[in-house]
Design a protein around this motif. Structure first.
Motif, PDB file in Angstrom:
ATOM      1  N   ASN A 277       2.271   2.829   5.122  1.00  0.00           N
ATOM      2  CA  ASN A 277       2.080   3.131   3.706  1.00  0.00           C
ATOM      3  C   ASN A 277       3.375   2.864   2.947  1.00  0.00           C
ATOM      4  N   GLU A 284      -2.637  10.162   0.438  1.00  0.00           N
ATOM      5  CA  GLU A 284      -3.043   8.791   0.774  1.00  0.00           C
ATOM      6  C   GLU A 284      -3.112   8.609   2.285  1.00  0.00           C
ATOM      7  N   LEU A 345      -5.899   1.989   3.965  1.00  0.00           N
ATOM      8  CA  LEU A 345      -5.030   2.266   2.815  1.00  0.00           C
ATOM      9  C   LEU A 345      -5.539   1.537   1.572  1.00  0.00           C
ATOM     10  N   VAL A 348      -8.341   3.481  -0.070  1.00  0.00           N
ATOM     11  CA  VAL A 348      -8.040   4.732  -0.770  1.00  0.00           C
ATOM     12  C   VAL A 348      -7.178   4.492  -2.014  1.00  0.00           C
ATOM     13  N   LEU A 349      -6.673   3.276  -2.173  1.00  0.00           N
ATOM     14  CA  LEU A 349      -5.787   2.988  -3.313  1.00  0.00           C
ATOM     15  C   LEU A 349      -6.535   2.296  -4.441  1.00  0.00           C
ATOM     16  N   ARG A 356      -2.907  -1.853  -3.663  1.00  0.00           N
ATOM     17  CA  ARG A 356      -4.153  -2.077  -2.905  1.00  0.00           C
ATOM     18  C   ARG A 356      -4.245  -3.521  -2.432  1.00  0.00           C
TER      19      ARG A 356
END
Length: 915
Positions: A277, A284, A345, A348-349, A356
């Motif tokens: 991340n 996140e 990731l 979720v972004l 993203r």
């Protein structure tokens, strides 16, 4: 870090702690910066934390940032973290700087200006904060900062000599950072000695068996982190330690990985997601892990990792205790596991489209044109925000994901263009290596040729290269790409400038350039003509330049191109005028690379006019900015110009030190303009000391085609000095061939410098009985804008009159020459005129001290601007200094000039600056 762990990490570091503390104390009021360098686990970060505690106790404000590998593609991420506590104060900056920071941090959609304007804004923001209390800037893992932030911090670090700001940056051995080139003092952290290492090991692991204790001491080799971590691995391992451990950094990564082996698989997935991340946001990481595992994940699931001292978990953030933990987890994961983590990731972004996209790109192993298109759009966006490095990274990802071969080629070429724009030769060469494997169009191949040329500067004598570039430009123009054709012709003309191209190649460049469908007054065209054929097209260039000077309009091309063009054809007065006109815009835009070149042209032209009040500050600033913007040849030519100025001032030691430094850069690459300027400086220095034979030898080299100092254009601008040296050393006949050749050149070009020098040379070299008409012609010319040239003729005329026993008549021209030389500040020529006057029976008053005698180049520049009514803040914006630095300079300037207020500066400077 808890106090007990901090004490362990710093064990054996008392001397380094004292040195760092002394440094902070010593520069807390005046400002300074230091690099703390050492290998992984050596204790750099702990030292910074300890120093922060001491600084806080002394009332300093602490601002922190840290480089994170996964954030290197995010423009200004590190700078944003550092300045975040000051975000409410950004509004107090001048509008251009406020807007620059807003654009850089993505707070507005405005186009980001040159990064140096952002750097100036950061410097002033920090300066305003420091006015309230001293500031300590701590930068951990500076080698992992995004390039844009690192460049800004390097800029700031070089300008802290007058601010109550201290910058401490930790860098790991073997890694490079823009801070390396900032000329900062370094604190090198070696490994602990045997005594300290043993004490540290015994304090943190007192129960080791003698065999393991001996093994750990040997393998750790004094590395503090290894002494703390390896015993943990030894205790957890079942069976004996394996023989032949790997090198320390890899070993530490394996140590971290081994500590994960007993953790639950879900937790290992959490840690992998956190490692990949590009944010520390706990939510996140937890949400992405839940998508992978299919089960809800909470912060409590991280408890075993906290207990194992792998991570710290706060209310909304998860962070690794050591950067090696990230790389250890990354290296230990399979490719499919990494892809899954990046994909989660990305999912979720949804509210962070830029981030993203990066994770989507990293999540797929196969081409995906839709993602490639988005990356290409992102590249354009981040380039607009001023971060070319991130634009290159986005395009490289897009290349990997491109399904269409044509799109792949275009994206790769454009990435190379962006890298060239940054001056990153390393990236360009890597990208061009990939280009060789692709089927490029003719236009793309031509762009690559231009990219390669942008790193050549046209050096080395290779006429064929200039000719082939012209041929390629003609082809591109025929295909409708006139801009690319002009770029290629510019490269070809630079080859003609830096090297010694033959007449056929130079003519080919001119023919193609003049065949392009562009305005005759286009600055790009004039520059090509001036650099490729300064003699053959001198008349055309001078006429058009004079037209542009007489009819300035906002729609005309950049004046900086015109200044360089005027220099090449010997119109130094026009060159000064055009350079001065372009400087304000370049300063306001923060385009320091172009500003450097403009200042270099201004310094060279002003030096030949002996306009020292302009030339001295310009040469100094050009050299400083050339170093800062990594332009070695521009730095060398600025140093060579500085040597010319030192010769005019009679500073003999400085002449040679600058000449040698310039030669060291120019000789290996055959940079003829630098070498020619060096010989001019040495010739002037020898003339100033009356060493006429030495002066002749130096200046003669500029006219010898077999000599590396020969230059087709610049040799035309030293003829008066050559004639002076020849006559006084009894070698007048030796220059007859040179004079004859340049007389023929003068029939082709109306170069003001060449014609003025020829008039002087004719008079000086003429038979004694026949010289007067030549002196009359030289003195009758319009030299109002060339006072040094006029005064040299007056000096030579006075010398001739005295030799003719017309002593009384000689005094007037000698007196006028002396007064001009005094006003210009060319000390050796002043003394020579005084000697001639004494020989004629007239005494001279002593030369009074001038501002140029007591002020540095930068102080002179600041004093001039202050005398013109500029405020400290306005001066700082022009010179890329904080206004407090300007104030400090003025504090030193006033007593040097014997004044106590700004209003008195003008009269104090007038003696030095008025002719």
């Amino acid at each position: 870090m808890p106090a007990n762990q901090l004490g362990i990490a710093l064990f054996g570091r008392q001397s380094e702690q004292r040195r760092l503390g002394d440094f902070v104390d010593g520069v807390r009021k005046s400002g300074g910066a230091m690099l703390v360098r050492g290998e992984a686990g050596i204790g750099k970060s702990a030292l910074l934390l300890d120093t922060a505690g001491v600084a806080a106790a002394r009332g300093m404000r602490i601002l922190r940032t840290a480089g994170v590998e996964s954030e290197t593609h995010m423009p200004f991420a590190g700078l944003h973290q550092l300045l975040l506590p000051l975000r409410t104060e950004i509004g107090e900056l001048p509008a251009p700087q406020r807007d620059a920071l807003g654009a850089a941090f993505g707070l507005t959609d405005a186009r980001v200006p040159d990064p140096f304007l952002i750097a100036l804004a950061a410097l002033n923001l920090l300066g305003e904060a420091a006015a309230r209390s001293p500031v300590l800037l701590l930068v951990e893992d500076a080698h992992r900062l995004d390039r844009a932030s690192a460049d800004v911090l390097a800029f700031v670090a070089r300008r802290l000599d007058s601010e109550p700001i201290v910058l401490l940056a930790a860098i790991r051995d073997g890694f490079q950072s823009p801070l390396d080139g900032a000329g900062l003092p370094e604190l090198l952290l070696d490994r602990l000695d045997d005594t300290a290492a043993t004490a540290l090991l015994d304090s943190c692991s007192p129960t080791l068996t003698p065999a393991v204790r001996t093994r750990v001491l040997r393998e750790a080799a004094g590395n503090p982190l290894a002494l703390v971590e390896l015993p943990i691995a030894a205790r957890d391992r079942k069976g004996p330690l394996p023989p032949g451990w790997l090198p320390l950094t890899t070993r530490l990564e394996q140590t971290f990985t081994a500590r994960m082996s007993g953790l639950p698989s879900t937790l290992r997935t959490v840690l992998l997601v956190a490692a990949l991340n590009d944010s520390t946001a706990l939510s996140e990481t937890l949400d992405a892990t839940a998508l992978i595992t299919g089960v809800p994940i909470t912060a409590e699931d991280l408890a075993p990792a906290v207990t194992a001292r792998l991570v710290d978990v706060h209310e909304a953030a998860v962070s690794f205790r050591h950067p090696l933990m990230r790389s250890a987890i990354y290296q230990g994961a399979s490719i499919s596991q990494r892809h899954a983590a990046h994909a989660a990731l990305a999912d979720v972004l949804t509210g962070r489209p830029d981030r993203r996209l990066w994770h989507r790109a990293a999540s797929t192993p196969r081409p995906d044109e839709s993602i490639a298109v988005e990356l290409e759009t992102t590249a354009k966006s981040v380039r607009r925000r001023g971060d070319l490095l991130s634009a290159v990274a986005a395009l490289e990802h897009a290349v990997r994901l491109s399904e269409n071969p044509a799109h792949r080629c275009e994206r790769l070429v454009r990435a190379a263009e962006y890298a060239a724009e940054m001056g990153r030769r390393d990236i360009v060469m890597r990208l061009l290596g990939e280009d060789e494997q692709l089927q490029l169009s003719a236009q793309q191949q031509a762009r690559i040729v231009w990219i390669r040329e942008s790193f050549q500067d046209g050096i080395r004598d290779d006429s064929a290269a200039a000719h082939s570039l012209a041929d390629l430009a003609e082809t591109m123009a025929a295909q409708g790409d006139v801009d690319l054709a002009l770029k290629l012709l510019s490269s070809a003309s630079l080859r003609c400038f830096w090297a010694h191209a033959d007449e056929r190649s130079r003519q080919r460049v001119v023919t193609v350039a003049e065949g392009l469908p562009v305005d005759d007054l286009d600055g790009r065209l004039l520059t090509v003509l001036a650099f490729a054929a300064p003699i053959e097209r001198g008349k055309v260039v001078i006429e058009r330049l004079r037209h542009l000077a007489a009819h300035p309009t906002g729609g005309r091309p950049a004046a900086r191109l015109l200044g360089s063009s005027a220099l090449m054809v010997g119109a130094f007065d026009l060159s000064e005028e055009f350079c001065a006109a372009s400087l304000p815009a370049l300063r306001a835009q923060g385009r320091l690379s172009l500003l450097t070149r403009d200042l270099g042209a201004q310094a060279w032209s002003a030096a030949r006019l002996a306009d020292l009040s302009v030339a001295i500050p310009a040469a100094e600033e050009a050299a400083r900015l050339a170093h800062e913007t990594s332009q070695p040849l521009m730095h060398a030519i600025a140093q060579a110009s500085g040597a010319v100025l030192a010769a005019l001032r009679g500073e003999q030691d400085r002449v040679e030190s600058l000449a040698v430094a310039a030669e060291q850069v120019a000789l290996p690459v055959g940079a003829r303009p630098v070498l020619a300027t060096v010989q001019l400086a040495r010739g002037l220095a020898a003339l100033g000391e009356g060493r006429y034979a030495d002066a002749f030898d130096h200046l003669r080299r500029m006219h010898d085609p077999a000599d590396p100092a020969f230059h087709l254009a610049l040799r035309c601008f030293s003829l008066a000095e050559l004639a002076d040296a020849a006559v006084h050393s009894g070698q007048g006949r030796a220059v007859a061939g040179i004079i004859e050749e340049l007389e023929a050149v003068a029939l082709t070009t109306p170069s003001p410098s060449l014609h003025a020098d020829l008039r002087c040379a004719r008079a000086v070299l003429a038979d004694e009985a026949a010289a007067e008409p030549f002196f009359d012609a030289a003195l009758g010319a319009d030299l109002r804008r060339w006072p040094f040239v006029r005064a040299r003729v007056q000096l030579a005329y006075g010398e001739w009159l005295r030799r003719q026993r017309r002593t009384a008549e000689s005094r007037a021209p000698l007196r006028t020459a002396r007064e001009t030389f005094d006003a210009l500040g060319v000390i050796p020529w002043s003394e020579r005129a005084r000697q001639e006057l004494r020989a004629s029976g007239e005494s001279s008053r002593g030369r009074s001290s001038e501002a140029r005698d007591v002020l540095t180049a930068q102080e002179l520049q600041i004093a001039q601007m202050a005398a013109d009514g500029l405020t400290n803040r306005e001066i700082g914006e022009k010179l890329y200094l904080s206004h407090r630095t300007v104030s400090s300079h003025l504090y030193r300037i006033f007593p040097k000039l014997g004044v106590t207020s700004r209003s008195a500066l003008s009269s104090a400077l007038s003696t030095a600056l008025r002719v």
